[in-house]
Design an enzyme around this catalytic site. Structure first.
Site, mmCIF file in Angstrom:
data_model
loop_
_atom_site.group_PDB
_atom_site.id
_atom_site.type_symbol
_atom_site.label_atom_id
_atom_site.label_comp_id
_atom_site.label_asym_id
_atom_site.label_seq_id
_atom_site.Cartn_x
_atom_site.Cartn_y
_atom_site.Cartn_z
ATOM 1 N N GLY A 12 0.908 -0.921 0.105
ATOM 2 C CA GLY A 12 -0.006 -0.080 -0.091
ATOM 3 C C GLY A 12 0.846 1.250 0.220
ATOM 4 N N ALA A 13 2.005 1.257 -0.829
ATOM 5 C CA ALA A 13 2.935 2.457 -0.657
ATOM 6 C C ALA A 13 2.615 3.274 -1.710
ATOM 7 C CB ALA A 13 4.280 1.588 -1.011
ATOM 8 N N SER A 14 1.555 3.450 -2.449
ATOM 9 C CA SER A 14 1.549 4.629 -3.535
ATOM 10 C C SER A 14 0.858 6.035 -2.919
ATOM 11 C CB SER A 14 0.384 4.123 -4.615
ATOM 12 O OG SER A 14 -0.887 3.853 -3.886
ATOM 13 N N ARG A 15 0.172 5.736 -1.587
ATOM 14 C CA ARG A 15 -0.280 6.877 -0.930
ATOM 15 C C ARG A 15 -0.273 7.019 0.607
ATOM 16 N NH1 ARG A 15 -6.234 6.326 -3.040
ATOM 17 N NH2 ARG A 15 -5.823 4.150 -2.791
ATOM 18 N N ASP A 63 -2.925 -7.461 -4.783
ATOM 19 C CA ASP A 63 -3.906 -7.292 -3.745
ATOM 20 C C ASP A 63 -3.572 -8.101 -2.600
ATOM 21 O OD1 ASP A 63 -6.308 -7.544 -2.204
ATOM 22 O OD2 ASP A 63 -7.663 -7.980 -4.003
ATOM 23 N N SER A 143 -3.033 0.240 14.345
ATOM 24 C CA SER A 143 -3.872 1.450 14.455
ATOM 25 C C SER A 143 -4.310 1.809 15.889
ATOM 26 C CB SER A 143 -5.135 1.781 13.600
ATOM 27 O OG SER A 143 -5.934 2.682 14.180
ATOM 28 N N TYR A 156 -12.493 -2.539 11.333
ATOM 29 C CA TYR A 156 -11.279 -2.049 11.333
ATOM 30 C C TYR A 156 -10.434 -2.334 12.758
ATOM 31 C CZ TYR A 156 -7.480 1.413 10.221
ATOM 32 O OH TYR A 156 -6.361 2.311 9.974
ATOM 33 N N LYS A 160 -7.084 -4.601 13.280
ATOM 34 C CA LYS A 160 -5.771 -3.935 13.589
ATOM 35 C C LYS A 160 -5.384 -4.585 15.025
ATOM 36 C CE LYS A 160 -5.158 -1.106 10.315
ATOM 37 N NZ LYS A 160 -3.957 -0.915 9.487
ATOM 38 N N ILE A 189 -3.651 10.589 11.640
ATOM 39 C CA ILE A 189 -2.576 11.087 10.497
ATOM 40 C C ILE A 189 -3.505 11.554 9.467
ATOM 41 C CG2 ILE A 189 -0.801 10.317 9.241
ATOM 42 C CD1 ILE A 189 -0.336 9.684 12.328
#
Lengths: 247, 75
Positions: A12-15, A63, A143, A156, A160, A189
């Site tokens: 998940g490194a694009s954003r 994915d 998280s 979520y 987590k 964040i």
């Protein structure tokens, strides 16, 4: 924090936080595999930014909720950089809803990506990591929701929280091989994920942050890079990066 | 190379014990192999002999001789 000659995979490194982690690890000298699931243009941008500062990176679409795609991701690292040292499990999604309204699909998707994704990537990286016999670093992005719970995030928070227990277990199983496994627990964040929240909700959260500002992705990336490099005697820990957010 | 010497080579390499210390009677306990050592050994054997070894079968492998017998029965 020197990572010259090391290879890191960031999911998940694009954003958002993943992007910052990729840039920070590359800044410390690591070669980086920039994983993304949809936003190829953003992933290309991360790769370009790394290369412009003299680093090396490759992008790979996978994915993380699908095991065979995670195997492909690990193979990509080995094909390109001949080794693998660091895995940052960052990929995550939210499908917020009160439990009374939460559809089974909303539950399942969040568990599939956020929790099963961590299992898939760790499982796939283990064989090459053990074979390499040179230790390793796994950092899972949890998280504060996984530590304290959060209204509207049963799915979520469960995923987590699961990551946190998984982290502690992996640290025990892999300690004898000098593979450290830690988690960071970001608070509020500023990313696209938190952009969705209303001004009223943001103001309410801000009141509870001791440092009186929201975190930036770089605040998390700093801690991740520390765990990936000089934190030699730290494993099985969860570090909250939340400006002391009281939940 | 016979299966026996192949197996002994892999065990010696994976578990870092000299090959002359390995006889069919040597148990993994004798050479201080922990559970993760056994998993790593199984992964190496699976690769070398191109096979899959189930968890149940791993449970029955206690000695060097057990490994040799198991591989011989499968290839």
């Amino acid at each position: 924090m020197d990572l010259t000659g090391k290879c890191a995979i960031v999911t998940g490194a694009s954003r958002g936080i993943g992007r910052s982690c990729a840039l920070s690890l590359a800044g410390a000298g690591a070669s980086v595999v920039v994983n993304y699931s949809q936003n190829k243009a953003a992933a290309e941008e991360v790769k370009k930014t790394i290369e412009e500062s003299g680093g090396s990176a490759v992008i790979f679409k996978a994915d993380v909720s699908l095991y065979n795609e995670c195997e492909g991701l690990i193979k990509c690292a080995i094909d390109h950089f001949k080794r693998i040292d660091i895995l940052i499990n960052n990929a995550g999604v939210t499908r917020d809803n009160l439990l009374a309204r939460m559809k089974v699909e909303e539950w399942q998707e969040v568990i599939d990506v956020n929790l099963n994704g961590v299992y898939n990537c760790c499982k796939a990286v283990l064989r090459p990591l053990l074979k390499q016999k040179s230790g390793g670093r796994i950092i899972n992005v949890a998280s504060v929701a996984g530590l304290h719970g959060n209204i509207g995030q049963a799915n979520y928070a469960a995923a987590k929280g699961g990551i946190i227990a998984f982290t502690k277990t992996m640290a025990k199983e892999l300690g004898s091989r000098n593979i450290t496994v830690n988690a960071v627990a970001p608070g509020f964040i500023e990313t696209e994920m938190t952009d969705e929240l209303s001004t009223a909700v943001r103001e309410k959260i801000m009141e509870r942050v001791a440092l009186k500002r929201f975190g930036k992705p770089d605040d998390v990336a700093e801690v991740v890079t520390f765990l990936a490099s000089s934190a030699n005697y730290v494993t099985g820990q969860v570090i909250a990066v939340d400006g002391n957010l009281s939940m | 190379m016979s299966i026996e010497s192949k197996v002994k080579n892999i065990i010696s390499e994976q578990l870092e014990v000299s090959i002359d210390k390995l006889s069919p009677d040597t148990t993994f306990e004798d050479i201080d192999a922990d559970s993760l050592d056994i998993v790593e050994l199984v992964m190496a054997l699976e690769e070398e002999f191109d096979m899959e070894i189930s968890d149940q079968e791993i449970e029955n492998i206690k000695s060097v001789g057990d490994v040799i017998k198991y591989i011989e029965s499968k290839v």
